[in-house]
Motif scaffolding. Structure first.
Motif, PDB file in Angstrom:
ATOM      1  N   THR A 257      25.066  33.635  42.561  1.00  0.00           N
ATOM      2  CA  THR A 257      24.260  33.465  41.014  1.00  0.00           C
ATOM      3  C   THR A 257      25.361  32.939  39.392  1.00  0.00           C
ATOM      4  N   GLU A 258      25.179  33.012  39.279  1.00  0.00           N
ATOM      5  CA  GLU A 258      26.140  33.139  37.969  1.00  0.00           C
ATOM      6  C   GLU A 258      26.444  34.447  36.885  1.00  0.00           C
ATOM      7  N   ASP A 259      25.014  35.017  37.226  1.00  0.00           N
ATOM      8  CA  ASP A 259      24.866  36.674  37.034  1.00  0.00           C
ATOM      9  C   ASP A 259      26.025  37.321  37.564  1.00  0.00           C
ATOM     10  N   ASP A 260      26.400  37.340  38.932  1.00  0.00           N
ATOM     11  CA  ASP A 260      27.013  38.004  40.278  1.00  0.00           C
ATOM     12  C   ASP A 260      28.686  37.803  39.497  1.00  0.00           C
ATOM     13  N   HIS A 261      28.901  35.602  38.850  1.00  0.00           N
ATOM     14  CA  HIS A 261      30.213  35.983  38.887  1.00  0.00           C
ATOM     15  C   HIS A 261      30.605  36.680  37.296  1.00  0.00           C
ATOM     16  N   ASP A 262      29.362  36.510  36.876  1.00  0.00           N
ATOM     17  CA  ASP A 262      29.214  36.830  35.194  1.00  0.00           C
ATOM     18  C   ASP A 262      30.032  38.391  35.213  1.00  0.00           C
ATOM     19  N   ALA A 263      29.457  39.494  36.547  1.00  0.00           N
ATOM     20  CA  ALA A 263      29.879  40.871  36.454  1.00  0.00           C
ATOM     21  C   ALA A 263      31.014  41.017  37.416  1.00  0.00           C
ATOM     22  N   LEU A 264      31.831  39.733  37.889  1.00  0.00           N
ATOM     23  CA  LEU A 264      33.324  39.788  38.787  1.00  0.00           C
ATOM     24  C   LEU A 264      33.543  39.605  36.951  1.00  0.00           C
ATOM     25  N   LEU A 265      33.778  38.909  36.094  1.00  0.00           N
ATOM     26  CA  LEU A 265      34.655  39.005  35.159  1.00  0.00           C
ATOM     27  C   LEU A 265      34.367  39.787  34.615  1.00  0.00           C
ATOM     28  N   ARG A 267      34.248  42.894  35.005  1.00  0.00           N
ATOM     29  CA  ARG A 267      34.746  43.585  36.573  1.00  0.00           C
ATOM     30  C   ARG A 267      36.202  43.410  36.327  1.00  0.00           C
ATOM     31  N   LEU A 268      36.850  42.382  35.968  1.00  0.00           N
ATOM     32  CA  LEU A 268      37.980  42.216  35.809  1.00  0.00           C
ATOM     33  C   LEU A 268      38.728  42.736  34.088  1.00  0.00           C
ATOM     34  N   ARG A 269      38.057  42.487  33.439  1.00  0.00           N
ATOM     35  CA  ARG A 269      38.154  42.891  32.647  1.00  0.00           C
ATOM     36  C   ARG A 269      38.198  44.503  31.871  1.00  0.00           C
ATOM     37  N   GLU A 270      37.441  44.874  33.169  1.00  0.00           N
ATOM     38  CA  GLU A 270      37.346  46.545  33.165  1.00  0.00           C
ATOM     39  C   GLU A 270      39.102  47.314  33.566  1.00  0.00           C
ATOM     40  N   LEU A 271      39.565  46.256  34.447  1.00  0.00           N
ATOM     41  CA  LEU A 271      40.858  46.946  35.175  1.00  0.00           C
ATOM     42  C   LEU A 271      41.788  46.182  34.219  1.00  0.00           C
ATOM     43  N   THR A 281      48.141  52.180  38.667  1.00  0.00           N
ATOM     44  CA  THR A 281      49.695  51.620  38.454  1.00  0.00           C
ATOM     45  C   THR A 281      49.597  50.113  38.390  1.00  0.00           C
ATOM     46  N   ASP A 282      50.529  49.595  38.607  1.00  0.00           N
ATOM     47  CA  ASP A 282      50.951  48.221  38.396  1.00  0.00           C
ATOM     48  C   ASP A 282      50.465  47.839  39.796  1.00  0.00           C
ATOM     49  N   GLU A 283      50.429  48.329  41.675  1.00  0.00           N
ATOM     50  CA  GLU A 283      50.016  47.872  42.431  1.00  0.00           C
ATOM     51  C   GLU A 283      49.214  48.218  42.872  1.00  0.00           C
ATOM     52  N   GLU A 284      47.900  48.727  42.267  1.00  0.00           N
ATOM     53  CA  GLU A 284      46.905  49.806  42.004  1.00  0.00           C
ATOM     54  C   GLU A 284      45.945  48.990  41.799  1.00  0.00           C
ATOM     55  N   PHE A 285      46.632  48.626  40.301  1.00  0.00           N
ATOM     56  CA  PHE A 285      46.142  46.800  39.778  1.00  0.00           C
ATOM     57  C   PHE A 285      45.947  45.449  40.444  1.00  0.00           C
ATOM     58  N   THR A 286      46.961  45.734  41.065  1.00  0.00           N
ATOM     59  CA  THR A 286      46.867  44.209  41.630  1.00  0.00           C
ATOM     60  C   THR A 286      46.358  44.436  43.053  1.00  0.00           C
ATOM     61  N   LEU A 287      46.662  45.170  43.255  1.00  0.00           N
ATOM     62  CA  LEU A 287      45.169  45.246  44.845  1.00  0.00           C
ATOM     63  C   LEU A 287      43.757  45.175  44.629  1.00  0.00           C
ATOM     64  N   ALA A 288      43.423  45.570  43.433  1.00  0.00           N
ATOM     65  CA  ALA A 288      41.842  45.570  42.918  1.00  0.00           C
ATOM     66  C   ALA A 288      42.069  44.463  42.117  1.00  0.00           C
ATOM     67  N   LYS A 289      42.854  43.727  41.563  1.00  0.00           N
ATOM     68  CA  LYS A 289      42.506  42.537  41.115  1.00  0.00           C
ATOM     69  C   LYS A 289      42.300  41.674  41.934  1.00  0.00           C
ATOM     70  N   GLN A 290      42.679  41.186  43.299  1.00  0.00           N
ATOM     71  CA  GLN A 290      43.444  40.207  44.761  1.00  0.00           C
ATOM     72  C   GLN A 290      41.393  40.220  45.208  1.00  0.00           C
ATOM     73  N   ALA A 291      41.392  42.318  45.068  1.00  0.00           N
ATOM     74  CA  ALA A 291      39.947  41.671  46.016  1.00  0.00           C
ATOM     75  C   ALA A 291      38.770  41.047  45.041  1.00  0.00           C
ATOM     76  N   VAL A 292      38.776  41.687  43.640  1.00  0.00           N
ATOM     77  CA  VAL A 292      37.925  40.816  42.797  1.00  0.00           C
ATOM     78  C   VAL A 292      37.690  39.472  42.877  1.00  0.00           C
ATOM     79  N   LEU A 293      39.549  38.886  43.081  1.00  0.00           N
ATOM     80  CA  LEU A 293      38.956  37.293  42.595  1.00  0.00           C
ATOM     81  C   LEU A 293      38.834  36.669  44.049  1.00  0.00           C
ATOM     82  N   LYS A 294      39.210  37.181  45.335  1.00  0.00           N
ATOM     83  CA  LYS A 294      38.278  37.241  46.396  1.00  0.00           C
ATOM     84  C   LYS A 294      37.001  36.893  47.003  1.00  0.00           C
ATOM     85  N   ARG A 295      36.216  37.900  45.649  1.00  0.00           N
ATOM     86  CA  ARG A 295      35.017  37.832  46.372  1.00  0.00           C
ATOM     87  C   ARG A 295      34.329  36.507  45.114  1.00  0.00           C
ATOM     88  N   MET A 296      35.337  36.094  44.166  1.00  0.00           N
ATOM     89  CA  MET A 296      34.766  34.986  43.343  1.00  0.00           C
ATOM     90  C   MET A 296      35.065  33.241  43.802  1.00  0.00           C
TER      91      MET A 296
END
Length: 296
Positions: A257-265, A267-271, A281-296
């Protein structure tokens, strides 16, 4: 830019970050002097207040629950000379202090910063490596392992086992308790599957504290370890049944749903905030961001 300079320290605010620099006055606590300048992002702040007295007053910052590993590890037990979130203000500087308070409050309103708890640390904790000697031992921490070494004041039963090394991965938590009255304090590491608590005097996973000058520095060790443990408010990982399935092979969840999409957005801002504040760290941020983008 808002700034207030006192013997007790200097606080500046640029609209995004509060920088708290301890002064060189003899009344400034050892913990504050050792911690040095502290950068507090506006997102970590819940409020600010000015308490006025006849001769002097006090500026106080109130952080959101869970934003700072130091406050979490110490449980609000840091005394005033050592508390980095308080500043003694001379009475002739009340006008400047009031202006500083209003600037911070206005920024909180404009940015619509909530005052509620957070689910991830917004401050990185004390820098590493770190080594402190107090009470009956010395504790060193490099970010992954804790080294406990005993001195001549250590109880024989505890010292007999020799130095001890603990891995952060084996810890469930850490606690710091200052000495109060006739009760000794301690820095205790809660090791997973370890026996029930025993007095710090006999506990090989704890340093006993007697209320001496360097005791507050053990709070810095507690904060540095706490910053590398799972956040207490973070959602627990679900238990896995059977072998894990690679994320690329998992079916897409039905009915996103749109709510899921908003929640992922969100999460990106929080990261992004955690990365800018130095928690990730730069590496931790990159890995976490990639995981969120995959879910989107």
């Amino acid at each position: 830019m808002a700034e207030i300079i006192q013997k007790d320290g200097t606080w500046t605010f640029d609209g995004e970050t509060l920088r708290l620099t301890p002064g060189r006055d003899k009344n400034v606590g050892l913990l504050r002097r050792t911690l040095g300048e502290l950068a507090v992002p506006l997102q970590a702040l819940a409020g600010v207040s000015l308490e006025q007295g006849k001769k002097s007053g006090r500026l106080r910052l109130r952080l959101r629950d869970g934003a700072d590993p130091l406050l979490h590890a110490t449980g609000g037990r840091i005394t005033e000379p050592h508390d980095p979130y308080q500043l003694v203000v001379e009475s002739d500087r009340y006008g400047v202090a009031e202006y500083f308070t209003e600037e911070v409050r206005t920024a909180l309103l404009l940015e619509q910063i909530p005052s509620g708890p957070v689910t991830g640390y917004l401050l990185p904790g004390p820098p590493l490596p770190l080594s402190v000697s107090a009470g009956d031992g010395t504790v060193s921490f490099d970010g992954e392992r804790i080294r406990l070494e005993w001195n001549w004041k250590t109880e024989d039963a505890k010292a007999a086992a020799g130095p001890r090394t603990l891995a952060v991965a084996d810890l469930e938590g850490v606690e710091w308790q200052p000495a109060a009255g006739l009760e000794n304090g301690h820095l205790r590491f809660l090791v997973r599957h370890a026996p029930a608590k025993v007095p710090a005097k006999y506990d090989p996973n704890a340093v006993e504290l007697w209320g001496f000058k360097k005791d507050p520095l053990m709070a810095l060790v507690a904060a540095a370890v706490q910053a590398r443990l799972p956040h207490p408010s973070a959602p627990a990982a679900p238990a896995l049944e059977g072998p894990p399935v690679p994320e690329a092979d998992r079916p897409a969840p039905p009915g996103r749903t749109e709510d899921d999409h908003d929640a992922l957005l969100r999460r990106l801002r929080e990261l992004g905030e955690l990365h800018r504040s130095g928690v990730l760290t730069d590496e931790e941020f990159t890995l976490a961001k990639q995981a969120v983008l995959k879910r989107m």
